[in-house]
Design a protein around this motif. Structure first.
Motif, mmCIF file in Angstrom:
data_model
loop_
_atom_site.group_PDB
_atom_site.id
_atom_site.type_symbol
_atom_site.label_atom_id
_atom_site.label_comp_id
_atom_site.label_asym_id
_atom_site.label_seq_id
_atom_site.Cartn_x
_atom_site.Cartn_y
_atom_site.Cartn_z
ATOM 1 N N ALA A 25 0.908 -1.114 -0.080
ATOM 2 C CA ALA A 25 0.008 -0.009 -0.059
ATOM 3 C C ALA A 25 0.900 1.132 0.181
ATOM 4 C CB ALA A 25 -0.793 -0.082 1.311
ATOM 5 N N PRO A 26 0.395 2.340 -0.790
ATOM 6 C CA PRO A 26 -0.636 2.303 -1.671
ATOM 7 C C PRO A 26 -0.429 1.550 -2.892
ATOM 8 C CG PRO A 26 0.084 4.474 -0.783
ATOM 9 C CD PRO A 26 1.252 3.569 -0.532
ATOM 10 N N VAL A 27 -1.557 1.297 -3.704
ATOM 11 C CA VAL A 27 -1.494 0.620 -4.898
ATOM 12 C C VAL A 27 -1.986 1.523 -6.047
ATOM 13 C CG1 VAL A 27 -2.370 -1.122 -6.394
ATOM 14 C CG2 VAL A 27 -1.866 -1.633 -3.859
ATOM 15 N N LEU A 28 -1.087 2.003 -6.915
ATOM 16 C CA LEU A 28 -1.188 2.904 -8.128
ATOM 17 C C LEU A 28 -2.313 2.454 -8.835
ATOM 18 C CD1 LEU A 28 2.436 3.683 -9.108
ATOM 19 C CD2 LEU A 28 0.755 5.213 -7.894
ATOM 20 N N GLY A 29 -3.601 3.101 -8.911
ATOM 21 C CA GLY A 29 -4.507 2.902 -9.739
ATOM 22 C C GLY A 29 -5.708 2.242 -9.178
ATOM 23 N N GLU A 30 -5.431 2.241 -7.894
ATOM 24 C CA GLU A 30 -6.678 1.325 -6.941
ATOM 25 C C GLU A 30 -7.691 2.179 -6.714
ATOM 26 O OE1 GLU A 30 -6.402 -1.090 -2.782
ATOM 27 O OE2 GLU A 30 -6.477 1.095 -2.584
ATOM 28 N N TYR A 31 -9.012 1.541 -6.815
ATOM 29 C CA TYR A 31 -10.222 2.299 -6.991
ATOM 30 C C TYR A 31 -11.086 1.647 -6.218
ATOM 31 C CZ TYR A 31 -14.292 4.844 -8.575
ATOM 32 O OH TYR A 31 -15.384 5.361 -8.694
ATOM 33 N N LEU A 32 -11.769 2.179 -5.108
ATOM 34 C CA LEU A 32 -12.602 1.518 -4.187
ATOM 35 C C LEU A 32 -13.766 2.246 -3.853
ATOM 36 C CD1 LEU A 32 -10.024 0.403 -1.446
ATOM 37 C CD2 LEU A 32 -11.087 -1.158 -3.337
ATOM 38 N N GLU A 33 -15.163 1.712 -3.848
ATOM 39 C CA GLU A 33 -16.377 2.663 -3.966
ATOM 40 C C GLU A 33 -16.989 1.922 -2.408
ATOM 41 O OE1 GLU A 33 -20.289 2.656 -6.408
ATOM 42 O OE2 GLU A 33 -18.583 3.487 -7.470
ATOM 43 N N TYR A 34 -17.767 2.699 -1.889
ATOM 44 C CA TYR A 34 -18.420 2.414 -0.654
ATOM 45 C C TYR A 34 -19.755 3.055 -0.489
ATOM 46 C CZ TYR A 34 -13.718 1.200 1.389
ATOM 47 O OH TYR A 34 -12.539 0.921 1.541
ATOM 48 N N THR A 35 -20.592 2.131 0.056
ATOM 49 C CA THR A 35 -22.087 2.842 0.285
ATOM 50 C C THR A 35 -22.007 3.135 1.870
ATOM 51 O OG1 THR A 35 -22.996 1.567 -1.469
ATOM 52 C CG2 THR A 35 -24.541 2.406 0.244
ATOM 53 N N LEU A 36 -22.429 4.370 2.235
ATOM 54 C CA LEU A 36 -22.612 4.878 3.543
ATOM 55 C C LEU A 36 -24.138 4.865 4.075
ATOM 56 C CD1 LEU A 36 -19.807 6.070 2.534
ATOM 57 C CD2 LEU A 36 -20.274 7.923 4.238
ATOM 58 N N LYS A 37 -24.248 4.237 5.260
ATOM 59 C CA LYS A 37 -25.574 4.160 5.856
ATOM 60 C C LYS A 37 -25.986 4.952 6.878
ATOM 61 C CE LYS A 37 -25.571 -0.653 3.892
ATOM 62 N NZ LYS A 37 -26.884 -0.799 3.150
ATOM 63 N N PHE A 38 -26.968 5.384 7.489
ATOM 64 C CA PHE A 38 -27.303 6.136 8.508
ATOM 65 C C PHE A 38 -28.350 5.800 9.158
ATOM 66 C CE2 PHE A 38 -28.873 9.730 10.774
ATOM 67 C CZ PHE A 38 -27.845 9.910 11.652
ATOM 68 N N ARG A 39 -28.374 5.896 10.402
ATOM 69 C CA ARG A 39 -29.964 5.197 11.186
ATOM 70 C C ARG A 39 -29.931 6.310 12.484
ATOM 71 N NH1 ARG A 39 -31.960 -0.542 13.384
ATOM 72 N NH2 ARG A 39 -33.907 0.265 14.260
ATOM 73 N N GLY A 40 -30.736 7.087 12.749
ATOM 74 C CA GLY A 40 -30.865 7.877 13.688
ATOM 75 C C GLY A 40 -32.312 8.793 13.893
#
Length: 304
Positions: A25-40
């Motif tokens: 790490a880091p890895v050149l060209g790495e692409y990561l996608e996340y979903t964020l969730k909320f509860r309140g």
């Protein structure tokens, strides 16, 4: 303060030697996608997907003065989710330059658009052992200055934005190693992990150094389609007045050479925030329940 999404998402740390394989790490060209969730309270305690977040390491090395640097871009937006847009629309971008040899931060630029638009630049002067924060139209004193001219070409900020940046804070490292949140993440992914390891570290958030304590465990993450051996990193913020631990955050990193941040989770009085890695995630897994959250509003997560 962005655990406050920014801080919550990006809390991590340095670990000593262990039995697991270290990530590259880091890895050149790495692409990561996340979903964020909320509860309140603002969601009626119903879990909602509220944002998409991406972290991408640029394919080519950058440079800060004579230092080769990994350049990482983080983007977060509520645009795909109508209910989140109605409650609190957010557009966050964060770009960080990380020294390729020592893996410490050199400079970072961030922009946050909510009900107002705020921009900032952080500069880490390792020669003098000081960290600086610059924001549009703000001063920490009558003598506050502008960022070094050399950073303008590096950050590629437009003239109009650059001219508005004025110093707001200057903090001495005092012998500690100040990280930004992106460099913190890369450090954790790049070090061998061992269950039971504990460590103290600090980050610069643009205003002050924040102290943290982490403890590493191991467990299999079974959540949102993931079923994968993982390190569970539990992090606490340390109160500088009394040394007490507060604002716990849990992170799960894959126990393999990829060392992916699979999930992060935090509960506060006003609600609970969770992030799930979508990149490579199996789609036929069973989703576990989400913890109860209480009081206040989403805005406390999304301050600048």
């Amino acid at each position: 303060m962005i655990v406050r999404i920014e801080a919550l998402i990006l809390f991590l740390g340095l670990i000593l030697a262990g039995s697991s394989v270290a990530a590259k790490a880091p890895v050149l060209g790495e692409y990561l996608e996340y979903t964020l969730k909320f509860r309140g309270v603002v969601t009626g305690f119903v879990e909602l997907d509220i944002a998409k977040m991406t972290m991408a390491v640029e394919r080519k090395m950058g440079h800060v003065d004579d230092n080769p640097a990994y350049v990482t871009n983080l983007q977060l937006t509520t645009e795909p989710y109508r209910k989140a847009e109605m409650l609190y629309p957010v557009r966050l971008t964060y770009r960080s330059w990380l020294d390729a040899h020592k893996l410490y931060p050199l400079v970072a630029v961030k922009s946050l658009k909510t009900r107002e638009h705020k921009e900032a630049l952080m500069w880490f002067d390792h020669t003098q052992g000081e960290a600086y924060n610059y924001q549009s139209g703000k001063l920490d004193s009558d003598e506050a200055g502008k960022p070094p001219v050399s950073l303008k070409q590096i950050t590629e900020l437009p003239d109009e934005q650059w001219e508005k940046l004025l110093q707001t804070h200057r903090v001495a490292f005092d012998g500690s190693e100040a990280l930004d949140y992106i460099s913190f993440l890369h450090r954790l992914r790049g070090m061998p992990l061992k269950s039971g390891t504990q460590l103290d570290f600090s980050t610069f958030n643009g205003e002050k150094l924040n102290a943290y304590h982490i403890k590493v465990g191991q467990e299999r993450l079974v959540r949102a389609g993931w079923n994968r051996p993982a390190f569970k990193v539990r992090l606490w913020e340390i109160d500088p007045e009394n040394g007490k631990r507060a604002n716990k955050v849990d992170l799960w990193l894959s126990d393999d050479e990829e060392r992916l941040l699979l999930r992060f989770y935090a509960e506060r009085a006003f609600g609970a925030m969770e992030g799930i890695l979508d990149t490579g995630r199996p789609l036929d897994g069973e989703d576990a329940g989400f913890s109860e959250a209480t009081r206040t509003s989403l805005e406390s997560y999304l301050g600048f």
